[in-house]
Design an enzyme around this catalytic site. Sequence first.
Site: not given
Length: 309
Positions: A67, A191, A261, A243, A64
Site C-alpha cells: 500500500k 488490489y 499480514v 492499523y 499491505s
Amino acid sequence: MADLQALVEEIHHTLKPRTGEGKVADYIPSLARVDPNKFGIAIIDLNGTVYKTGDCDEAFSIQSVSKVFTLTLALGKHGETTWNRVGREPSGSAFNSIVQLEHEHGKPRNPFINAGAIVISDSVLAGHTPREAIGEIVRFVQYLADDPTIAIDPEVARSEAATGFRNMALANFMKSYGKLQHPVDHVLGVYFHQCALAMSCTQLARAGLFLAANGKNPITGHTVVSSQRARRINALMLTCGHYDGSGDFAYHVGLPGKSGVGGGIMAVAPGKASVAVWSPGLNQNGNSLVGSLALEMLANKTGWSVFGG
C-alpha cells in the site's frame, strides 16, 4: 555503522526462539501454509551497504506493505487531489472494518486500511485496464528495488480473490456511495494482485530506501518523489501504518513503518536506513509479533527513533 551486522545477528539470535508465537494469517489459504518459524531481517543504509541475517532473502507475500508503493504511485498521478477521496487519520478500527466506513459516508479514514487501499487501487487504475495497472505497480516496485525479478505470486492472488469477501463488501459499499470510478471487479483485481507481490526482506528494504533519503534513491541517484512528499508518506506510515496498533508501534518503535499480514514490516529511519523484517506469526492487530519486537530492539540499540534517542 560497522556494528550493524553484529546487531542484526544479535536481534535475530535473541528473538528466534519466539518465532512460534503469534498466529499466521490463516484466512488466506496460501498464507496459512507458511512456516511460522521463518524470521529474516535486512537493513540498507544510505550508502547502499546491506546488513542482513536469517531468512532475509526468501520471498514472502508482502500484502499491505504494498500500500505504500501504490499510494506513492497514486500521488504521482493525481497529486494532492488524492486526499479528496481518502483521509489521513488513524482509524482505530480493524483493517477490514466496515462500521467506520458507513459512519463516514463511504470515505475511508486513511490509505493503509483495506477500504482506503481499494480507493487508491481505483485511482491507479485510471486510464488503464486492470492488467496494465497491475503491470505498472510491479514495474514501479522493480524500479524502486532495482530488481527486475520481483513478481506477483499467482497462487496468493488466486487465494485472495477466492476468499476476499470482506474486501468485496467494502468495495461494493464504497461503490454505492460513488467513491469508486471503475467496475468493482476491476478494482479488486488490481488490489488482490498488489497484495500478492512476493519480496524478500532485502528487496523490500531496498524498495523503501527512497523514503529514508528525502525521496531520492541514494544508490541509483533517481529522484522518486519530492522531499516533502517523502516526509508526508513517512508521517502516514507512522500514524496509520499498523492499523489499530499504530499508536502502540509508534510508542515502542518510533519509526515510520508499514506492516502486512504476510508477517513483513518495512520501516524507515529517515536520514539513516531502510529496514525490513519478516516473521509470519501475527499479534492481535495483524502485525508481525516478532518483527515488531525486532524493530523495537533495533530502535532502542541504535537510537533511530524519530522522537530522539
